[in-house]
Enzyme design. Structure first.
Site, PDB file in Angstrom:
ATOM      1  N   ARG A 180       0.806  -1.217   0.000  1.00 37.27           N
ATOM      2  CA  ARG A 180       0.000   0.000   0.000  1.00 37.27           C
ATOM      3  C   ARG A 180       0.844   1.275   0.000  1.00 37.27           C
ATOM      4  O   ARG A 180       0.488   2.291   0.602  1.00 37.27           O
ATOM      5  CB  ARG A 180      -0.969   0.014   1.191  1.00 37.27           C
ATOM      6  N   SER A 229     -11.408   0.466   2.573  1.00 37.93           N
ATOM      7  CA  SER A 229     -10.678   0.018   3.752  1.00 37.93           C
ATOM      8  C   SER A 229     -10.138   1.220   4.522  1.00 37.93           C
ATOM      9  O   SER A 229      -9.433   2.055   3.962  1.00 37.93           O
ATOM     10  CB  SER A 229      -9.523  -0.893   3.350  1.00 37.93           C
ATOM     11  N   GLU A 299      -5.566   4.045   6.055  1.00 39.25           N
ATOM     12  CA  GLU A 299      -5.422   3.810   4.620  1.00 39.25           C
ATOM     13  C   GLU A 299      -6.211   4.868   3.855  1.00 39.25           C
ATOM     14  O   GLU A 299      -5.826   5.276   2.766  1.00 39.25           O
ATOM     15  CB  GLU A 299      -5.911   2.410   4.254  1.00 39.25           C
TER      16      GLU A 299
END
Length: 321
Positions: A180, A229, A299
């Site tokens: 990520r 998310s 996130e």
């Protein structure tokens, strides 16, 4: 909150811009949460050259923020100072396929649409994008992945424009993709990606994508106003499980709620503010840290300033909401 009109101060060079410039433009409709304030100046460039020209002429002291589809974005009520850039239109959504299944795709192309178009053309390797509600630009920035596959696995190169208006062609080594994240400077704006696909059967690819879509619909609040998310998974652990064990499944704060269906999703139940959503997220982080000693990292990308008089500390403890 209304900002001073930035466009009035930039000068005559803006008349050469081919894209659209809009002052004090509300960003809430551009986010999946449907909350938040305005951009002092929103710029939708016509193409990569238009973007490069704008950045080359924009004074260096004016901040620049880039947004995509708004699927993993929270805009605070105080709005975003400076220029917000949003890529859109045909120039940034085009797909070209070379021989040997090499694919060039614009950064504004939605991941899900890209997966669908590749399947129809019998090009395999991209079905996992069917489960990612973002754009190719965001996928490059976050090394987006799902169902055991990641962006970096198919990437050949990417194009990006830096804050000074210079165009860069980046290799996977330049991107330094990890979980990520990527190693490209934060002020680089991705404009295109080149991937390596492979031959596939359209019917088999459609079946694979249908399975991805079914899994997502069964396990995630896809019909809610959410931001995807919320927290990154700690090494070897699942964020949703930590949130669930902290007792937050279905928990509500103002108009914000931790999804009863998947506890790593926050929901705008209808009248939430950005403050409600962010404050709830920090309550979750505080409780998880208190119980486990682990720090969950956002996130969701949070941008802009809080409304006047609002302050949200990190890791809120019980009773601080």
């Amino acid at each position: 909150m209304a900002f001073p009109d930035l466009l009035e101060t930039l000068g005559d060079w803006t008349s050469e811009i081919k894209g659209r410039l809009q002052s004090n433009f509300s960003l809430a409709p551009y986010t999946w949460f449907r909350v938040g304030g305005a951009a002092q100046l929103l710029f939708n460039p016509a193409d990569e050259a238009d973007l490069a020209f704008f950045l080359k002429n924009l004074p260096a002291d004016i901040p620049v923020t880039v947004i995509g589809l708004g699927s993993n974005l929270l805009v605070r009520e105080g709005g975003v100072e400076g220029v917000v850039i949003r890529l859109s239109g045909k120039s940034f959504s085009a797909i070209e396929v070379d021989g040997n299944y090499k694919v060039h795709v614009g950064a504004a192309m939605p991941d899900m649409r890209f997966a669908t178009q590749m399947a129809k053309q019998g090009i395999a390797g991209f079905a996992f994008y069917k489960g990612i509600p973002g754009s190719i630009g965001g996928a490059l920035r976050m090394n987006a992945g799902a169902h055991g596959a990641e962006t970096k696995e198919r990437l050949i190169s990417a194009r990006a424009v830096d804050r000074q208006g210079n165009v860069h062609i980046l290799t996977p080594e330049d991107l330094k993709h990890e979980y990520r994240s990527c190693g490209v400077p934060a002020d680089f704006i991705f404009t295109q990606a080149t991937y390596q696909g492979e031959a596939g059967d359209p019917n088999e690819l459609k079946t694979e994508m249908d399975e991805v879509s079914t899994y997502r619909e069964e396990n995630q609040p896809t019909k809610e106003r959410t931001g995807g998310s919320t927290f990154k998974n700690p090494d070897g652990l699942s964020a949703w499980k930590l949130v669930d064990e902290a007792g937050f499944r279905g928990f509500e704060l103002g108009g914000a709620q931790v999804s009863p269906k998947h506890t790593n999703f926050l929901i705008n139940t209808g009248d939430a503010t950005a403050e409600d959503i962010e404050r709830l997220g920090e309550m979750v982080r505080g409780k998880v840290r208190k119980q486990t000693g682990l720090e969950l990292h956002w996130e969701i990308k949070r941008i802009g300033c809080h409304a006047e008089g609002v302050s949200i500390p990190e890791f809120l403890e019980d009773g601080e909401a």
